[in-house]
Scaffold this motif. Structure first.
Motif, PDB file in Angstrom:
ATOM      1  N   LEU A 200       0.869  -1.435   0.029  1.00  0.00           N
ATOM      2  CA  LEU A 200       0.147   0.239  -0.263  1.00  0.00           C
ATOM      3  C   LEU A 200       0.882   1.286  -0.040  1.00  0.00           C
ATOM      4  N   LEU A 201       2.058   0.749   0.271  1.00  0.00           N
ATOM      5  CA  LEU A 201       3.361   2.245   1.136  1.00  0.00           C
ATOM      6  C   LEU A 201       3.911   1.996  -0.508  1.00  0.00           C
ATOM      7  N   GLY A 202       4.023   1.131  -1.242  1.00  0.00           N
ATOM      8  CA  GLY A 202       5.097   1.265  -2.340  1.00  0.00           C
ATOM      9  C   GLY A 202       4.232   1.586  -3.759  1.00  0.00           C
ATOM     10  N   GLY A 203       2.915   1.684  -3.679  1.00  0.00           N
ATOM     11  CA  GLY A 203       2.265   1.877  -4.505  1.00  0.00           C
ATOM     12  C   GLY A 203       1.803   3.181  -5.039  1.00  0.00           C
ATOM     13  N   ALA A 204       2.095   4.006  -4.036  1.00  0.00           N
ATOM     14  CA  ALA A 204       1.362   5.768  -3.785  1.00  0.00           C
ATOM     15  C   ALA A 204       2.753   6.510  -3.535  1.00  0.00           C
ATOM     16  N   PRO A 205       2.947   7.089  -5.336  1.00  0.00           N
ATOM     17  CA  PRO A 205       3.887   7.936  -4.831  1.00  0.00           C
ATOM     18  C   PRO A 205       3.454   9.284  -4.342  1.00  0.00           C
ATOM     19  N   CYS A 206       4.146  10.424  -3.908  1.00  0.00           N
ATOM     20  CA  CYS A 206       3.819  11.173  -2.837  1.00  0.00           C
ATOM     21  C   CYS A 206       3.411  12.469  -3.307  1.00  0.00           C
ATOM     22  N   THR A 207       1.749  13.199  -3.069  1.00  0.00           N
ATOM     23  CA  THR A 207       1.676  14.131  -3.742  1.00  0.00           C
ATOM     24  C   THR A 207       1.415  15.429  -2.168  1.00  0.00           C
ATOM     25  N   ALA A 208       1.995  14.966  -1.661  1.00  0.00           N
ATOM     26  CA  ALA A 208       1.711  15.852  -0.507  1.00  0.00           C
ATOM     27  C   ALA A 208       2.355  16.556   0.093  1.00  0.00           C
ATOM     28  N   MET A 209       3.255  15.895   0.203  1.00  0.00           N
ATOM     29  CA  MET A 209       4.921  16.378   1.346  1.00  0.00           C
ATOM     30  C   MET A 209       5.721  16.989   0.198  1.00  0.00           C
ATOM     31  N   VAL A 210       5.930  17.106  -1.021  1.00  0.00           N
ATOM     32  CA  VAL A 210       6.698  16.737  -2.104  1.00  0.00           C
ATOM     33  C   VAL A 210       7.620  18.161  -2.110  1.00  0.00           C
ATOM     34  N   PHE A 211       5.898  19.572  -2.077  1.00  0.00           N
ATOM     35  CA  PHE A 211       6.394  20.359  -2.010  1.00  0.00           C
ATOM     36  C   PHE A 211       7.775  21.254  -0.908  1.00  0.00           C
ATOM     37  N   VAL A 212       7.412  20.510   0.400  1.00  0.00           N
ATOM     38  CA  VAL A 212       7.964  20.988   1.517  1.00  0.00           C
ATOM     39  C   VAL A 212       9.607  20.264   0.632  1.00  0.00           C
ATOM     40  N   LEU A 399       7.041   6.809  10.282  1.00  0.00           N
ATOM     41  CA  LEU A 399       7.768   7.161  10.973  1.00  0.00           C
ATOM     42  C   LEU A 399       9.396   7.154  10.718  1.00  0.00           C
ATOM     43  N   ILE A 400       9.769   6.694   9.273  1.00  0.00           N
ATOM     44  CA  ILE A 400      11.167   6.686   8.824  1.00  0.00           C
ATOM     45  C   ILE A 400      10.960   7.684   7.004  1.00  0.00           C
ATOM     46  N   GLU A 401       9.734   7.942   6.886  1.00  0.00           N
ATOM     47  CA  GLU A 401       9.810   9.017   5.886  1.00  0.00           C
ATOM     48  C   GLU A 401      10.767  10.198   6.395  1.00  0.00           C
ATOM     49  N   VAL A 402       9.929  11.264   7.103  1.00  0.00           N
ATOM     50  CA  VAL A 402      10.347  12.576   7.169  1.00  0.00           C
ATOM     51  C   VAL A 402      12.193  12.808   7.320  1.00  0.00           C
ATOM     52  N   LEU A 404      14.267  10.196   6.543  1.00  0.00           N
ATOM     53  CA  LEU A 404      15.102  10.087   5.934  1.00  0.00           C
ATOM     54  C   LEU A 404      14.707  11.082   5.021  1.00  0.00           C
ATOM     55  N   MET A 405      13.813  11.430   4.299  1.00  0.00           N
ATOM     56  CA  MET A 405      14.181  12.407   2.936  1.00  0.00           C
ATOM     57  C   MET A 405      14.767  13.846   3.302  1.00  0.00           C
ATOM     58  N   LEU A 406      14.490  13.771   4.656  1.00  0.00           N
ATOM     59  CA  LEU A 406      15.420  15.199   5.134  1.00  0.00           C
ATOM     60  C   LEU A 406      17.092  15.153   4.622  1.00  0.00           C
ATOM     61  N   ALA A 407      17.615  13.492   4.555  1.00  0.00           N
ATOM     62  CA  ALA A 407      18.773  13.034   4.655  1.00  0.00           C
ATOM     63  C   ALA A 407      19.458  13.174   3.156  1.00  0.00           C
ATOM     64  N   LEU A 408      18.042  12.783   2.322  1.00  0.00           N
ATOM     65  CA  LEU A 408      18.286  12.658   0.847  1.00  0.00           C
ATOM     66  C   LEU A 408      18.016  14.255   0.312  1.00  0.00           C
ATOM     67  N   VAL A 409      17.231  14.745   1.036  1.00  0.00           N
ATOM     68  CA  VAL A 409      17.753  16.551   0.797  1.00  0.00           C
ATOM     69  C   VAL A 409      19.499  17.114   0.114  1.00  0.00           C
ATOM     70  N   ALA A 410      19.406  16.774   1.933  1.00  0.00           N
ATOM     71  CA  ALA A 410      20.992  16.883   2.191  1.00  0.00           C
ATOM     72  C   ALA A 410      21.853  16.515   1.184  1.00  0.00           C
ATOM     73  N   VAL A 411      21.619  15.054   0.903  1.00  0.00           N
ATOM     74  CA  VAL A 411      22.865  14.578  -0.348  1.00  0.00           C
ATOM     75  C   VAL A 411      22.852  15.192  -1.540  1.00  0.00           C
ATOM     76  N   ASN A 412      20.970  15.926  -2.035  1.00  0.00           N
ATOM     77  CA  ASN A 412      21.188  15.710  -3.247  1.00  0.00           C
ATOM     78  C   ASN A 412      21.437  17.526  -3.046  1.00  0.00           C
ATOM     79  N   ASN A 413      21.795  18.227  -2.508  1.00  0.00           N
ATOM     80  CA  ASN A 413      22.110  19.790  -2.454  1.00  0.00           C
ATOM     81  C   ASN A 413      23.408  20.194  -1.980  1.00  0.00           C
ATOM     82  N   ARG A 414      24.395  19.255  -1.436  1.00  0.00           N
ATOM     83  CA  ARG A 414      26.058  18.149  -1.595  1.00  0.00           C
ATOM     84  C   ARG A 414      26.362  18.365  -2.805  1.00  0.00           C
TER      85      ARG A 414
END
Length: 434
Positions: A200-212, A399-402, A404-414
């Motif tokens: 159920l998680l894997g089949g639903a790509p994010c639409t709500a938090m992507v703007f953050v 629990l893990i999304e926020v 983990l996403m913030l860590a990947l944002v940091a990797v992207n920016n760097r």
């Protein structure tokens, strides 16, 4: 699209082009620009002597003045964030703790909320979910979706990853960990519940938090809106059959009626509502101004509150499991984390190969690997109940999304400079040279 990168300089290992060579700089990495187009500086004369100015004007038109586009800088400067975005991890963690405490010490509250359902769909979750995603729906101009065809690489890449790769890699990882590696510990029932929750998680790509995430990376807002619009439309068609197919291969029951009703409640209704409100207000200049300067900013502020309340509600319903099934939570977190990093890596590598500019590639990698966890939890609760293993698996996704996403944002920016250098292509004698 609005925020595309200016023409980056070629790598220092190559000859610096003179003023004439600069006119040959490839615009392949720029969105919505015709290299042969005449820009205002030369429109009056059409003289070849103004060709250099054309390229400079193209870059200026595509680059927001407030951002530093220096090719010498590999990292992205910190964007201006509101208090919610700046302390996102803190708010989410506080919401989790409050939810667990309320659910554990005042269990009558989640029990009462669980009774507020229509067709097995939780009304409190539906209302909060609508509040989270409606501001995004109001910003989408579906009539402008044709513009993505001018440079569809990012849209096609992210959509393919979201629907042709991500559900299946999630199934394989979940099956490997729940049905093979930890099969003796979990048993058949829990393994199946955690597997379907992961689907159920894997089949639903994010639409709500992507703007953050996009804001944190100075992302192209036009691309982000277009990708979200595409995701929502494809989600309506593919989510139910994809999840049903994968669950069926593991002999896990998944009622069609409840699955389709959930998609209708959590995606179709806010989508139609957003389109209707936007269409009604955009007919007049005053309506458009009110929509863009009053209604959307106000709803955006409320959506942050709704997100925090949603996390509180989700952890209230799982308070007992969170406090008594620590090992299970860790087991669930392993494939979910691996899945996120795997999908991010696939999209990152493909975006580099396709020479997609960072302002688009950055958000694309996060849209591809993040999940619409709010809807996944809501569907799991509707299908199997708030105390089910499927619901627990989706809550672990929260629990893990926020973090983990913030860590990947940091990797992207760097590593922004990797994309900038990849897009710095000089055409010499008809050949692309990095």
């Amino acid at each position: 699209m609005a925020d595309e990168p200016s023409v980056a300089r070629p790598r220092s290992s190559h000859r610096r082009p003179d003023s004439h060579d600069a006119s040959k700089t490839s615009l392949d990495c720029l969105v919505n620009v015709d290299p042969n187009a005449t820009f205002p500086a030369a429109a009056a004369t059409g003289n070849d002597d103004h060709h250099d100015d054309d390229v400079k004007n193209a870059a200026a038109l595509l680059s927001p003045p407030a951002q530093d586009r220096s090719a010498d800088t590999d990292e992205v400067a910190a964007p201006t964030l509101n208090i919610f975005q700046r302390f996102l991890t803190v708010w989410v963690l506080l919401a989790m703790v409050i939810g667990v405490l309320v659910g554990y010490y005042i269990p009558d509250v989640p029990k009462a909320l669980d009774k507020a359902t229509v067709a097995d769909v939780s009304i409190p979750i539906a209302v909060l979910l609508w509040g989270i995603i409606l501001p995004m729906m109001l910003q989408i101009d579906f009539a402008a979706l044709r513009n993505v065809l001018r440079l569809p690489k990012a849209i096609v890449l992210t959509t393919l990853v979201n629907y042709a790769i991500q559900p299946f890699t999630m199934y394989l990882l979940a099956w490997l960990f729940f049905k093979v590696i930890f099969a003796s510990y979990l048993g058949t029932t829990r393994a199946n519940e955690y597997l379907v929750g992961s689907l159920l998680l894997g089949g639903a790509p994010c639409t709500a938090m992507v703007f953050v995430w996009s804001t944190l990376m100075h992302g192209d807002a036009a691309y982000t809106l277009a990708q979200v619009a595409v995701n929502d439309l494809v989600l309506l068609v593919l989510y139910s059959p994809t999840v049903k197919l994968l669950a069926g291969t593991a002999d896990i029951p998944l009622p069609w009626a409840t699955l389709l009703a959930s998609v209708g409640f959590f995606v179709l209704i806010p989508l139609v509502l957003g389109v209707a409100i936007r269409a009604a207000l955009m007919h007049t200049a005053s309506g458009r101004t009110w929509l863009e300067t009053k209604l959307i900013p106000w709803l955006n502020s409320l959506s942050a509150v709704f997100l925090v309340l949603m996390v509180v509600l989700l952890f209230m319903t799982q308070a007992t499991a969170v406090t008594t099934k620590i090992i299970d939570i860790l087991v669930i977190a392993v494939p979910l984390t691996l899945q996120t990093v795997l999908i991010w890596g696939i999209t990152y590598a493909a975006a580099l190969w396709l020479r997609i500019p960072y302002e688009v590639a950055g958000p694309a990698t996060l849209i591809a690997c993040s999940n619409f966890f709010e809807m996944a939890v809501a569907v799991a609760v509707a299908l199997y109940g708030p105390a089910s293993g499927a619901a627990l698996a989706t809550v672990v996704g929260v629990l893990i999304e926020v973090p983990l996403m913030l860590a990947l944002v940091a990797v992207n920016n760097r590593t922004r400079g990797v994309f900038d250098r990849r897009c710095a292509v000089v055409v010499q004698d008809g050949e692309h040279v990095e």
